[in-house]
Enzyme design. Structure first.
Site, PDB file in Angstrom:
ATOM      1  N   ASP A  80       0.813  -1.223   0.000  1.00 14.96           N
ATOM      2  CA  ASP A  80       0.000   0.000   0.000  1.00 14.96           C
ATOM      3  C   ASP A  80       0.849   1.277   0.000  1.00 14.96           C
ATOM      4  O   ASP A  80       1.912   1.315   0.619  1.00 14.96           O
ATOM      5  CB  ASP A  80      -0.933   0.008   1.223  1.00 14.96           C
ATOM      6  CG  ASP A  80      -1.996  -1.066   1.130  1.00 14.96           C
ATOM      7  OD1 ASP A  80      -2.144  -1.661   0.041  1.00 14.96           O
ATOM      8  OD2 ASP A  80      -2.672  -1.321   2.141  1.00 14.96           O
ATOM      9  N   ASP A  82       1.302   3.907   1.663  1.00 16.06           N
ATOM     10  CA  ASP A  82       1.258   4.704   2.884  1.00 16.06           C
ATOM     11  C   ASP A  82       2.417   4.293   3.793  1.00 16.06           C
ATOM     12  O   ASP A  82       3.258   3.499   3.410  1.00 16.06           O
ATOM     13  CB  ASP A  82      -0.095   4.550   3.598  1.00 16.06           C
ATOM     14  CG  ASP A  82      -0.403   3.113   3.991  1.00 16.06           C
ATOM     15  OD1 ASP A  82       0.523   2.266   3.978  1.00 16.06           O
ATOM     16  OD2 ASP A  82      -1.564   2.814   4.295  1.00 16.06           O
ATOM     17  N   GLU A  84       2.755   2.497   6.611  1.00 16.46           N
ATOM     18  CA  GLU A  84       2.916   1.085   6.972  1.00 16.46           C
ATOM     19  C   GLU A  84       3.266   0.258   5.736  1.00 16.46           C
ATOM     20  O   GLU A  84       4.077  -0.668   5.796  1.00 16.46           O
ATOM     21  CB  GLU A  84       1.649   0.550   7.639  1.00 16.46           C
ATOM     22  CG  GLU A  84       1.264   1.250   8.946  1.00 16.46           C
ATOM     23  CD  GLU A  84       2.296   1.100  10.059  1.00 16.46           C
ATOM     24  OE1 GLU A  84       2.934   0.032  10.158  1.00 16.46           O
ATOM     25  OE2 GLU A  84       2.475   2.069  10.826  1.00 16.46           O
ATOM     26  N   TYR A 276     -11.934  -2.064  -0.695  1.00 20.91           N
ATOM     27  CA  TYR A 276     -11.327  -2.369   0.594  1.00 20.91           C
ATOM     28  C   TYR A 276     -12.022  -1.648   1.750  1.00 20.91           C
ATOM     29  O   TYR A 276     -12.354  -0.466   1.642  1.00 20.91           O
ATOM     30  CB  TYR A 276      -9.842  -2.004   0.554  1.00 20.91           C
ATOM     31  CG  TYR A 276      -9.076  -2.666   1.645  1.00 20.91           C
ATOM     32  CD1 TYR A 276      -9.138  -4.044   1.791  1.00 20.91           C
ATOM     33  CD2 TYR A 276      -8.328  -1.925   2.549  1.00 20.91           C
ATOM     34  CE1 TYR A 276      -8.466  -4.671   2.815  1.00 20.91           C
ATOM     35  CE2 TYR A 276      -7.640  -2.542   3.564  1.00 20.91           C
ATOM     36  CZ  TYR A 276      -7.716  -3.911   3.701  1.00 20.91           C
ATOM     37  OH  TYR A 276      -7.052  -4.526   4.714  1.00 20.91           O
ATOM     38  N   ARG A 278     -10.948  -1.281   5.017  1.00 28.19           N
ATOM     39  CA  ARG A 278     -10.174  -0.583   6.048  1.00 28.19           C
ATOM     40  C   ARG A 278      -9.534   0.635   5.395  1.00 28.19           C
ATOM     41  O   ARG A 278      -8.433   0.563   4.857  1.00 28.19           O
ATOM     42  CB  ARG A 278      -9.120  -1.508   6.649  1.00 28.19           C
ATOM     43  CG  ARG A 278      -9.714  -2.549   7.589  1.00 28.19           C
ATOM     44  CD  ARG A 278      -8.653  -3.330   8.308  1.00 28.19           C
ATOM     45  NE  ARG A 278      -8.188  -4.423   7.478  1.00 28.19           N
ATOM     46  CZ  ARG A 278      -8.579  -5.685   7.595  1.00 28.19           C
ATOM     47  NH1 ARG A 278      -9.437  -6.019   8.524  1.00 28.19           N
ATOM     48  NH2 ARG A 278      -8.103  -6.600   6.800  1.00 28.19           N
ATOM     49  N   HIS A 323      -6.229   3.884   0.081  1.00 31.35           N
ATOM     50  CA  HIS A 323      -7.282   3.149  -0.621  1.00 31.35           C
ATOM     51  C   HIS A 323      -8.372   4.117  -1.062  1.00 31.35           C
ATOM     52  O   HIS A 323      -8.289   5.312  -0.828  1.00 31.35           O
ATOM     53  CB  HIS A 323      -7.876   2.084   0.296  1.00 31.35           C
ATOM     54  CG  HIS A 323      -6.853   1.160   0.875  1.00 31.35           C
ATOM     55  ND1 HIS A 323      -6.321   0.108   0.172  1.00 31.35           N
ATOM     56  CD2 HIS A 323      -6.228   1.162   2.072  1.00 31.35           C
ATOM     57  CE1 HIS A 323      -5.429  -0.505   0.920  1.00 31.35           C
ATOM     58  NE2 HIS A 323      -5.353   0.109   2.077  1.00 31.35           N
TER      59      HIS A 323
END
Length: 635
Positions: A80, A82, A84, A276, A278, A323
């Site tokens: 992803d 971002d 994390e 998605y 989350r 997302h």
DNA sequence: CAGTGAGCGAGCTTCCGCTTGACTT
């Protein structure tokens, strides 16, 4: 063969479906490396060097990734986009240590987006990775340094953390506000005319004497229309769902817990029905918006369609926007989504409606306000009536509300009125409401505390630790929750501050932008924190936990009194003279149902390390236990 | 999925965030 590595297996499946056979797609299933669980894993002396180790449960995933990477001509790390995700990309690069490694990012799961991403290959962004390391190390230091102090000064097994402790603090402080709240009496006064009712304005009435005085005046007053205002009011559609708003809606509309909503959404996501789940983003793909617009004009007509597509912006500063918003992947599937169980169908329809509605025109109301003047010997009182009529439903076509419609007559200014009757009603101010799951998530998101992937787990954690308990959907702090919060706020005011996370996020952004060095940030945080830790360790008194009195004498020693204590396994009853008297009784949290096994005991809620479960009050004679609420037997 | 609190002092607890899976209905 070329390998693409993403985080979610479902995403991997979707990608491989449209990418063709020269691509293989695999997933990390979240983080593959993390700090070790049983030790600190941060070398404070040595520039806070973190010891990221392979996650125990990910050994197989790591092995599989290694094997596939070996066969691949080139490996695209597409975790992803971002903080994390970048850290995961870094960890993947570490375990593969291969020359043909490329970092790519895309915000949309389409063939075009992926091809475009592949055409601009990059490297792992070290600044962003450092921002993740800072976040991780800071959370580890706060959690693993403060928790042991709680074991020492309060009770074993307790925990503290940047997120959970502040969540508990919110609930504790709300309870204190409620305790301190003094309810106030006030009165409302009304006058009824031929076709409408108006209420007194501009005057605060705090007792019956005053209310009666005004009523007496109104009885003898002359009434006339003082002012009439008409205006159109627009009501915009709700923004598309994020994790936070979806779980709030699940609670409000279905009465579901955040966990239940997220579980259902997970299945919808895995079945390919929604994007998605989350996410903190309100972005929508252009393609999806165009399809919604076509649908709206075809199905409802042109007047429901805004001139331009509506764009929603995330308010939260800490949003990572990796997302899209939560929306149906294919709006044609409404009602046709076969094989859905009732929960899935309910949530899917809600997501579908929310998405379509977010691209529809506002509802329009005509709002009328009539001000009435009541003139009497001693002076004047003002009364007001207001009414609303929907003149265009717009997006409300999908979200009808049963609003009481108040239609006001057409009146002209200066027109005199004849009152039919006047009366007063006694009211009381209400204490602030306790938090429920929805309102807690809402405020946490507003404060930037917690992430879409953690809202539901936070709610579990603070209950498992016995800091709070949920009664009829509302959160109440326990005696432990009060004691721990008081201790933490007193001794760690910086870390317990509601703005602590927001400030941390600002600094993490600076690290990501290369404006400050992450080790410098850690040093700046650690110095005063270390001093506080030492001083609290040395000076803080052991905390006494309050007990709830039951008002009954202890049957054993006859001297003490029975009290409710909160232990590791929830509430239990004991003697106030402990440790002199060791008397204990079970605290039975009955749910009003007989045990399905022995038919004698009551089903009660019990607490374990993993959460609440249902058991029998006759334990250990009856061993009945279940995670799920037993079904009522029909006799 | 199961017996609590204090203190004794073995060996242990604890964070947040990313992702599902293994359970059950």
């Amino acid at each position: 063969m070329q390998l693409i590595i993403v985080e979610s297996p479902t995403k991997a499946k979707t990608l491989s479906r449209f990418l063709g056979s020269e691509f293989e797609v695999d997933s990390t299933r979240g983080h593959i490396k993390d700090l070790p669980k049983s030790i600190l894993g941060v070398d404070i002396e040595n520039d806070f060097k973190p010891d990221y180790v392979p996650v125990e449960k990910k050994k197989e995933v790591i092995a599989s990734l290694k094997k596939k990477a070996k066969l691949a001509k080139i490996v695209y790390i597409a975790t992803d986009p971002d903080r994390e995700g970048e850290a995961i990309a870094g960890h993947v690069a570490e375990i593969l240590s291969k020359s043909k490694l490329v970092r790519i990012t895309f915000h949309e799961i389409t063939k075009e987006a992926v091809k475009e991403a592949i055409s601009r290959p990059g490297k792992v962004n070290e600044n962003l990775v450092n921002a993740q390391i800072s976040r991780r190390v800071l959370d580890r230091l706060v959690g693993y340094k403060i928790s042991p102090l709680l074991w020492k000064k309060v009770r074993r097994g307790l925990s503290a953390g940047r997120v959970q402790s502040v969540a508990v603090r919110l609930i504790v402080e709300r309870e204190n506000e409620i305790k301190a709240f003094k309810t106030e009496e006030y009165w409302e006064v009304f006058a009824k005319f031929k076709d409408f009712t108006a209420g007194l304005i501009n005057e605060k009435i705090t007792n019956k004497v005053k209310a009666d005085e005004i009523l007496a005046n109104l009885e003898k007053a002359d009434y006339k229309v003082f002012d009439v205002k008409k205006r159109e009011v627009k009501s915009n559609a709700y923004a598309p769902f994020t994790t936070s708003t979806m779980t709030q809606a699940g609670a409000r509309i279905f009465g579901w817990s955040a966990k239940r909503t997220m579980n259902v959404a997970q299945r919808l996501y895995e079945e390919g029905l929604i994007t998605y789940h989350r996410t903190d983003s309100m972005n929508l793909s252009i393609d999806a918006v165009n399809k919604a617009r076509n649908f709206i004009s075809k199905e409802y007509g042109q007047k429901y369609l805004p001139e331009k597509a509506l764009v929603y912006k995330t308010k939260s500063k800490s949003a990572q926007e990796a997302h899209e918003a939560i929306r149906p992947t294919n709006i044609e599937q409404i009602n046709e989504a076969v094989g859905l169980i009732p929960d899935e169908k309910k949530l899917y329809e809600l997501i579908w409606k929310r998405f379509i509605a977010c691209q529809m025109n506002p509802a329009i109301y005509s709002e009328t306000t009539i001000d009435v003047e009541a003139k009497h010997k001693e002076g004047v009182h003002m009364l007001r009536a207001s009414g609303q009529i929907m003149i265009f439903d717009g997006w409300r076509k999908l979200f009808m509300v049963d609003k009481e419609i108040i239609i006001l007559p057409n009146l002209t200014i200066g027109e005199s009125l004849v009152k039919e009757k006047v009366w007063s009603e006694q009211k009381f101010t209400l204490a602030p409401a306790r938090f429920n799951e929805a309102s807690l998530i809402k405020i946490l998101e507003k404060l930037g505390i917690g992430r879409p992937s953690t809202y539901a787990p936070i709610i579990s954690t603070i209950q498992i630790r016995s800091y709070v308990e949920k009664k009829e959907g509302k959160f109440f702090p326990t005696t432990i929750g009060f004691a721990v919060t008081e201790f933490l706020v007193k001794n760690f005011p910086i870390e317990m501050d509601f703005g602590f996370t927001a400030e941390m996020e600002e600094n993490l952004d600076k690290i990501a932008d290369g404006k400050i060095k992450w080790v410098e940030l850690m040093k700046k945080f650690w110095k005063p924190f270390e001093k506080t830790l030492k001083s609290v360790e040395k000076n803080a008194e052991r905390v006494k936990i309050e007990t709830e009195k039951l008002g009954k004498a202890c049957p054993d020693c006859k001297d003490g009194e029975l009290v409710i204590r909160v232990g590791r396994f929830g509430k239990f009853i004991s003697c106030s003279k402990f440790p002199d008297c060791k008397h204990t009784e079970k605290f039975l949290d009955k749910i009003g149902m007989k045990c399905p096994d022995c038919k004698e005991g009551d089903v009660i809620i019990k607490k374990s390390k993993k959460g609440n479960f249902f058991g029998c009050s006759k334990y250990p004679d009856c061993k009945f236990a279940s995670w799920k609420k037993p079904i009522e037997e029909k006799s």
